[in-house]
Design an enzyme around this catalytic site. Structure first.
Site, mmCIF file in Angstrom:
data_model
loop_
_atom_site.group_PDB
_atom_site.id
_atom_site.type_symbol
_atom_site.label_atom_id
_atom_site.label_comp_id
_atom_site.label_asym_id
_atom_site.label_seq_id
_atom_site.Cartn_x
_atom_site.Cartn_y
_atom_site.Cartn_z
ATOM 1 N N GLU A 260 -124.224 27.621 25.563
ATOM 2 C CA GLU A 260 -124.323 28.442 26.784
ATOM 3 C C GLU A 260 -125.294 27.716 27.705
ATOM 4 O OE1 GLU A 260 -126.100 32.306 26.246
ATOM 5 O OE2 GLU A 260 -125.344 33.102 28.133
ATOM 6 N N HIS B 97 -119.966 31.986 23.453
ATOM 7 C CA HIS B 97 -119.826 31.261 24.721
ATOM 8 C C HIS B 97 -119.129 29.907 24.571
ATOM 9 C CE1 HIS B 97 -121.925 34.224 27.072
ATOM 10 N NE2 HIS B 97 -122.894 34.239 26.189
#
Ligand SMILES: *[C@@H]1O[C@H](CO)[C@@H](O)[C@H](O)[C@H]1NC(C)=O
Ligand SMILES: *[C@@H]1O[C@H](CO)[C@@H](O)[C@H](O)[C@H]1NC(C)=O
Ligand SMILES: *[C@@H]1O[C@H](CO)[C@@H](O)[C@H](O)[C@H]1NC(C)=O
Ligand SMILES: *[C@@H]1O[C@H](CO)[C@@H](O)[C@H](O)[C@H]1NC(C)=O
Ligand SMILES: *[C@@H]1O[C@H](CO)[C@@H](O)[C@H](O)[C@H]1NC(C)=O
Ligand SMILES: *[C@@H]1O[C@H](CO)[C@@H](O)[C@H](O)[C@H]1NC(C)=O
Ligand SMILES: [Zn+2]
Length: 503
Positions: A352, A377
């Site tokens: 992320e 993510h």
């Protein structure tokens, strides 16, 4: 009379040659085949639609076209500005009705719309507020006047304060602004990643005093499940910090209490809504802790997993990845379960970030080396071809949270999101919402809209959506029998959704 001469024949022959050469560019059949091949690689590319689904897909493509040509393509804008357009979109209302299966990446205190926190929770008895010197607020429930906090005004009983000021609309609206990131002009309010993350963690702190009050903790979870259920989600995996909850007299409850509370709430919710499948908890801790604390925390996680196997799914770290410690720093702690022959599934946030080549950028690979079940993510995955192949081979999906990525400033135009390329090659993906309450989004539908419209443009279709919703259960932590049944139920609901949407 005209006699066909040799000369005429030659002309005809030359004309024929000339004409056939003008058809001789690239073979259209080959072109067709390439287009089909590319389409088959995409997420949902191998899903065969039945007759009714084909009809709905035609309708959907028309609706999409309309949104795309409206002059303000919503996925190209910041969600805070796009929301009012999305809310009017017929594509969005279809996605709201669509059974979405599971939400696999949501955080404990980002689930419930903050209106409920302000309108319901702060109106309860014994709720106090103080005003900090950073223009934020803190809340606490207490049977008597609580001891003051540093850098905060003395505590005001909200009930008396509201009686004194008579009209509480402005005060309540300021509480709402404290609890979300939503603002008219996000680019001005949040000029950098660090600033928006600071506001993000601040908003969590504002909610903290409300949601860690033991009775509210349970009601919050119940209301969270209700809002997800209302958005046509049948199952949720919640990343939870499991902080100590407190009672009115200040007594603290431990993590076992929180786990039992989760069990009770899920059970009660399922009694009221029998077609809701349930929720499981992924225990999380802030990635700012040190190695010694990490060992203790992983030991705690193993104990919780042993004592609450039905509801405890595994372990993860939270917090801004760029400022926190990388996974490799925690390798001693993270190796404990394997060393002791104990099973503790991991669900790491990783990638992320857009800080290429830093220690943190290594998290994606390390998450896989520690056998993570899913990657939270995976925003940076497209830039790591070896890790990408490995995750595909291991069938480890990434949990993509479009609105979160945009609000936290990893991408501004959703059409430029790196996951667009991953979905074009059918990389395993689930769509989730991270902290919808903080972004002013619905449980999952807004994120589905952004993914569907932003990542695929006109190339995504009903098959893409079908694969995404099946993925959400396929990649859940549910036991395999439950999972199989859940997918069957989902598909029945799916057919119902298709029929009803054709009316
Ligand atoms: C669809 O099937 C083909 C052939 O088996 C495969 O190459 C492709 O990756 C598949 N697509 C998806 C999205 O799984
Ligand atoms: C808050 O919600 C609970 C249910 O979760 C309800 O019982 C209660 O009456 C509500 N309180 C207020 C003040 O709205
Ligand atoms: C938070 O609430 C305080 C007190 O009402 C207010 O002064 C402040 O502006 C609010 N913060 C935001 C970001 O709106
Ligand atoms: C309270 O204040 C708000 C905003 O200032 C205003 O719009 C609203 O009409 C007021 N309500 C009453 C009952 O006076
Ligand atoms: C780790 O953090 C804890 C709590 O903040 C602290 O008490 C301890 O001294 C730290 N240990 C090391 C080795 O830094
Ligand atoms: C990960 O899984 C592989 C294959 O099952 C195993 O050999 C390895 O020891 C595991 N690693 C950890 C850290 O659990
Ligand atoms: Zn997250």
């Amino acid at each position: 009379m005209h006699v066909v001469t040799l000369r005429d024949l030659m002309w005809i022959w030359m004309l024929f040659l000339w004409c056939s050469s003008c058809h001789c560019g690239p073979d259209p059949r080959k072109r067709e085949a390439l287009i089909r091949l590319e389409a088959s690689r995409r997420t949902g590319g191998n899903i065969t639609l039945n007759e009714r689904e084909e009809l709905l897909d035609k309708k959907l493509q028309k609706l999409k076209q309309h949104d795309m040509e409206a002059g303000h393509v919503p996925p190209s804008m910041h969600f805070f500005k796009a929301k009012r357009f999305i809310d009017q979109s017929p594509v969005f209302s279809l996605l709201q009705k669509m059974p979405k299966g599971a939400a696999l990446h949501v955080h404990d205190f980002g689930m419930v719309s903050v209106d409920w926190l302000v309108k319901n929770v702060t109106y309860r008895e014994n709720c106090y507020v103080c005003f900090t010197d950073e223009q934020t607020v803190q809340f606490i429930f207490s049977s008597g006047q609580p001891a003051s906090l540093p850098r905060c005004s003395s505590w005001n009983l909200l009930k008396s304060l509201r009686e004194k000021i008579k009209n509480s609309t402005d005060l309540d609206n300021s509480f709402i602004r404290n609890l979300t990131l939503f603002t008219e002009d996000p680019d001005r309010a949040y000029p950098s990643q660090d600033i928006v993350w600071k506001r993000f963690e601040q908003a969590f702190l504002v909610a903290y005093g409300l949601v860690t009050y033991a009775p509210v903790f349970k009601d919050y979870l119940y209301e969270g499940l209700r809002q997800f259920y209302e958005d046509n989600i049948m199952y949720v995996e919640i990343r939870a910090l499991l902080p100590a909850t407190y009672e009115l007299d200040g007594r603290l409850n431990n993590k076992d209490w929180s786990m039992r509370a989760c069990q009770d709430v899920v059970k009660r919710f399922r009694e009221n809504f029998p077609d809701f499948l349930g929720a499981r908890v992924i225990f999380t801790v802030h990635r700012g802790i040190n190695a010694t604390e990490a060992v203790k925390t992983v030991e705690e996680a193993m104990t919780l997993h042993r004592n609450f196997p039905d509801i405890m799914a595994g372990f993860d770290f939270v917090g801004q990845e760029d400022l926190g410690r990388p996974l490799w720093y925690f390798k001693e702690a993270l190796s404990l379960p394997e060393d002791r022959g104990v099973n503790l599934p991991y669900f790491f946030h990783a990638g992320e970030t857009d800080s290429q080549g830093t220690d943190v950028d290594q998290n994606l690979m390390d998450a896989l080396l520690f056998n993570t079940t899913r990657i939270g993510h995976g925003f940076a995955l497209a830039r790591h071809p070896v890790v990408k192949d490995l995750s595909r081979k291991m069938d480890v999906p990434i949990e993509v949270c479009p609105i979160s990525n945009q609000v936290l400033k990893l991408v501004s135009d959703m059409r430029d999101h790196p996951v667009a390329a991953l979905m074009a090659e059918g990389h395993p993906v689930v769509i989730s919402s991270d902290d919808p309450a903080l972004f002013g989004a619905t449980a999952l539908s807004h994120d589905f809209y952004e993914a569907f419209m932003g990542f695929g443009g006109m190339s995504f279709h009903l098959g893409t959506l079908k694969e995404l919703v099946i993925n959400s259960l396929r990649y859940s932590s549910l036991p395999s029998q439950t999972k199989k049944k859940a997918i069957e139920v989902l598909l029945v609901n799916w057919d119902k959704f298709v029929s009803e949407s054709l009316l």
